[in-house]
Design a protein around this motif. Structure first.
Motif, mmCIF file in Angstrom:
data_model
loop_
_atom_site.group_PDB
_atom_site.id
_atom_site.type_symbol
_atom_site.label_atom_id
_atom_site.label_comp_id
_atom_site.label_asym_id
_atom_site.label_seq_id
_atom_site.Cartn_x
_atom_site.Cartn_y
_atom_site.Cartn_z
ATOM 1 N N THR A 56 106.893 56.950 -17.214
ATOM 2 C CA THR A 56 106.953 56.004 -16.289
ATOM 3 C C THR A 56 105.275 55.648 -15.893
ATOM 4 O OG1 THR A 56 108.731 57.622 -15.035
ATOM 5 C CG2 THR A 56 107.576 56.395 -14.137
ATOM 6 N N GLU A 57 104.814 54.223 -15.543
ATOM 7 C CA GLU A 57 103.578 54.999 -15.406
ATOM 8 C C GLU A 57 103.156 54.865 -13.826
ATOM 9 O OE1 GLU A 57 100.696 50.226 -14.968
ATOM 10 O OE2 GLU A 57 103.343 50.376 -15.210
ATOM 11 N N VAL A 58 102.405 55.344 -13.761
ATOM 12 C CA VAL A 58 101.698 55.949 -12.775
ATOM 13 C C VAL A 58 101.029 55.154 -12.099
ATOM 14 C CG1 VAL A 58 103.316 58.250 -12.972
ATOM 15 C CG2 VAL A 58 100.370 58.037 -13.280
ATOM 16 N N ASP A 59 100.096 55.241 -12.352
ATOM 17 C CA ASP A 59 99.110 53.827 -12.336
ATOM 18 C C ASP A 59 98.970 52.822 -13.468
ATOM 19 O OD1 ASP A 59 96.736 53.230 -11.087
ATOM 20 O OD2 ASP A 59 95.473 55.250 -11.104
ATOM 21 N N ASP A 60 97.321 52.039 -13.367
ATOM 22 C CA ASP A 60 97.254 51.016 -13.818
ATOM 23 C C ASP A 60 97.201 51.571 -15.382
ATOM 24 O OD1 ASP A 60 96.956 48.549 -14.413
ATOM 25 O OD2 ASP A 60 94.593 48.515 -13.814
ATOM 26 N N GLY A 61 97.752 51.445 -16.519
ATOM 27 C CA GLY A 61 97.601 52.067 -17.843
ATOM 28 C C GLY A 61 97.062 53.458 -17.922
ATOM 29 N N LEU A 62 98.166 54.199 -17.233
ATOM 30 C CA LEU A 62 98.388 55.637 -17.063
ATOM 31 C C LEU A 62 99.977 55.987 -16.802
ATOM 32 C CD1 LEU A 62 97.137 57.988 -17.193
ATOM 33 C CD2 LEU A 62 96.915 58.229 -14.666
ATOM 34 N N PHE A 63 100.361 56.900 -17.458
ATOM 35 C CA PHE A 63 101.855 57.153 -17.655
ATOM 36 C C PHE A 63 101.439 58.246 -18.465
ATOM 37 C CE2 PHE A 63 101.159 52.671 -19.749
ATOM 38 C CZ PHE A 63 102.672 52.167 -19.759
ATOM 39 N N SER A 64 103.491 58.686 -17.453
ATOM 40 C CA SER A 64 103.809 60.190 -17.517
ATOM 41 C C SER A 64 104.724 60.295 -18.009
ATOM 42 C CB SER A 64 104.077 60.554 -15.602
ATOM 43 O OG SER A 64 105.043 61.310 -16.254
ATOM 44 N N SER A 65 104.652 61.080 -18.966
ATOM 45 C CA SER A 65 105.500 61.151 -20.305
ATOM 46 C C SER A 65 105.871 62.177 -20.725
ATOM 47 C CB SER A 65 104.150 60.781 -22.225
ATOM 48 O OG SER A 65 105.729 60.181 -22.784
ATOM 49 N N VAL A 66 107.153 62.696 -20.880
ATOM 50 C CA VAL A 66 108.209 62.939 -21.618
ATOM 51 C C VAL A 66 109.021 63.319 -22.007
ATOM 52 C CG1 VAL A 66 108.354 64.456 -18.642
ATOM 53 C CG2 VAL A 66 109.194 63.054 -19.445
ATOM 54 N N PRO A 67 109.558 64.057 -23.087
ATOM 55 C CA PRO A 67 110.323 64.469 -24.405
ATOM 56 C C PRO A 67 111.623 64.022 -24.125
ATOM 57 C CG PRO A 67 109.586 66.412 -24.597
ATOM 58 C CD PRO A 67 108.520 64.988 -23.335
ATOM 59 N N LYS A 68 112.648 62.632 -24.979
ATOM 60 C CA LYS A 68 114.092 62.954 -23.892
ATOM 61 C C LYS A 68 114.789 64.062 -24.738
ATOM 62 C CE LYS A 68 114.157 57.999 -24.950
ATOM 63 N NZ LYS A 68 114.641 56.946 -25.614
ATOM 64 N N ILE A 69 115.077 65.070 -23.622
ATOM 65 C CA ILE A 69 116.500 66.106 -23.809
ATOM 66 C C ILE A 69 117.402 65.866 -25.126
ATOM 67 C CG2 ILE A 69 117.907 67.630 -22.820
ATOM 68 C CD1 ILE A 69 116.447 67.859 -20.163
ATOM 69 N N GLY A 70 118.130 64.354 -25.256
ATOM 70 C CA GLY A 70 118.640 64.173 -26.068
ATOM 71 C C GLY A 70 118.210 63.927 -27.804
ATOM 72 N N ALA A 71 117.509 63.530 -27.905
ATOM 73 C CA ALA A 71 116.826 63.583 -28.518
ATOM 74 C C ALA A 71 116.198 64.808 -29.322
ATOM 75 C CB ALA A 71 114.814 62.478 -28.701
ATOM 76 N N MET A 72 116.238 65.236 -28.634
ATOM 77 C CA MET A 72 115.478 66.967 -29.596
ATOM 78 C C MET A 72 116.983 68.147 -29.260
ATOM 79 S SD MET A 72 112.516 68.126 -26.198
ATOM 80 C CE MET A 72 111.969 69.965 -26.771
ATOM 81 N N SER A 73 117.769 67.549 -28.183
ATOM 82 C CA SER A 73 119.186 68.260 -28.932
ATOM 83 C C SER A 73 119.890 67.556 -30.383
ATOM 84 C CB SER A 73 120.220 67.652 -27.759
ATOM 85 O OG SER A 73 119.359 68.422 -26.859
ATOM 86 N N GLU A 74 119.548 66.225 -30.781
ATOM 87 C CA GLU A 74 119.905 65.740 -31.923
ATOM 88 C C GLU A 74 119.523 66.088 -32.771
ATOM 89 O OE1 GLU A 74 121.277 60.636 -30.805
ATOM 90 O OE2 GLU A 74 119.005 61.442 -31.031
ATOM 91 N N VAL A 75 117.817 66.252 -33.219
ATOM 92 C CA VAL A 75 117.547 66.940 -34.031
ATOM 93 C C VAL A 75 118.114 68.417 -34.276
ATOM 94 C CG1 VAL A 75 115.730 68.255 -33.342
ATOM 95 C CG2 VAL A 75 115.369 66.835 -35.666
ATOM 96 N N LEU A 76 118.129 68.713 -33.358
ATOM 97 C CA LEU A 76 118.326 70.736 -33.765
ATOM 98 C C LEU A 76 119.563 70.451 -33.992
ATOM 99 C CD1 LEU A 76 116.356 71.948 -30.309
ATOM 100 C CD2 LEU A 76 115.949 73.058 -33.015
#
Length: 292
Positions: A225-245
């Motif tokens: 999510t872009e929170v400022d010009d050129g700055l992003f908030s980034s969190v890992p996808k829960i579903g992707a982590m669940s898949e690999v596990l």
């Protein structure tokens, strides 16, 4: 216990969202316990030939692959789902560690399945020899002194001569091929969301990229999510982590059962599993019901 995921702006995770994580943690611990008690193979089983058989070390080789898979997933479980909870404990989940550990488990378990899955015992034996020779060849490359190097080279070259190959022509199997064959053998189904070797390949490639520091998982496997010009908030996808596990847990569990079958210990597997479950239940301190 509070659990959050990050890295920039950790957000609380609902318990239901991480059910697959808890199942993988339990599976890792139970499989690790079973592995501690499933050796040695019974006399007369495929994995316990007579002392003169060239496959006599096959059981320990395959058991080592399974221990590797279990060790990686248990390490993840001890961080993500500890057995003892403190009211103030917060677990912050980043993507790369879980993908790196799951990738190692997937590769280790898939090698064991690749060796043990063929119906023809001659094929199983040939695959073991192929992997053991590859292992020896890599050990030679890492040798730290000339004496060790010479001894390892002598052993390797004698095996190469028996196989009719040289250091230049020897071609070990690829991890991807073993993962695909293991997946096709198991015909992975629910609760694992990937139902084809192609989908499991995608998960494995994501895990390898995350482990190697590639940049594209930041876009593919995170919500940004872009929170400022050129700055992003980034969190890992829960579903992707669940898949690999889920994939890693499924491959580990299946490989342990396959090992038990060829070790003549399949009748012991359920008993060992149930006993491990009882020991695990006695170690767990339940989290507070009002914890997110």
């Amino acid at each position: 216990m509070s659990t959050e995921y990050g890295p920039l702006e950790p957000q609380p995770i609902e318990v239901e969202e991480t059910r697959a994580w808890n199942e993988a943690a339990v599976g890792a611990r139970l499989n690790a316990e079973v592995l501690l008690r499933i050796m040695p193979p019974r006399e007369g089983s495929f994995l316990r030939p007579n002392s003169d058989d060239p496959l006599r070390n096959m059981a320990w080789f395959c058991h080592g692959l399974l221990e590797s898979a279990a060790d990686h997933l248990v390490l993840w479980a001890d961080y993500a789902a500890p057995l003892k909870f403190h009211p103030d404990h917060v677990t912050v989940h980043a993507l790369r560690p879980v993908f790196t550990l799951a990738r190692a488990a997937i590769e280790s378990a898939s090698q064991a399945i690749w060796v043990l899955s063929p119906e023809d015992p001659k094929v199983r034996g040939a695959r073991y020899i192929m992997l053991a020779t590859w292992d020896l060849n890599e050990q030679l490359k890492a040798a730290v002194d000339e004496e060790s190097r010479a001894e390892l080279k002598s052993r390797r070259d004698s095996i190469f001569a028996a196989l009719g190959v040289t250091a230049r022509t020897f071609r070990p199997p690829r991890y991807l091929d073993m993962i695909r064959e293991a997946t096709e053998f198991l015909s992975l189904a629910e609760p694992v969301s990937m139902t084809s070797a192609g989908n499991v390949e995608r998960v494995w490639r994501c895990a390898a990229a995350a482990a190697h520091g590639k940049h594209w998982p930041e876009f593919e496997l995170h919500d940004r999510t872009e929170v400022d010009d050129g700055l992003f908030s980034s969190v890992p996808k829960i579903g992707a982590m669940s898949e690999v596990l889920e994939v890693a847990d499924c491959l580990l569990s299946a490989s342990v059962v396959l090992f038990a079958m060829h070790a003549g210990r399949i009748d012991d597997h359920k008993k060992l599993w149930d006993e491990a479950a009882q020991r695990l239940a006695a170690k767990v301190t339940p989290a507070s019901t009002d914890s997110p």
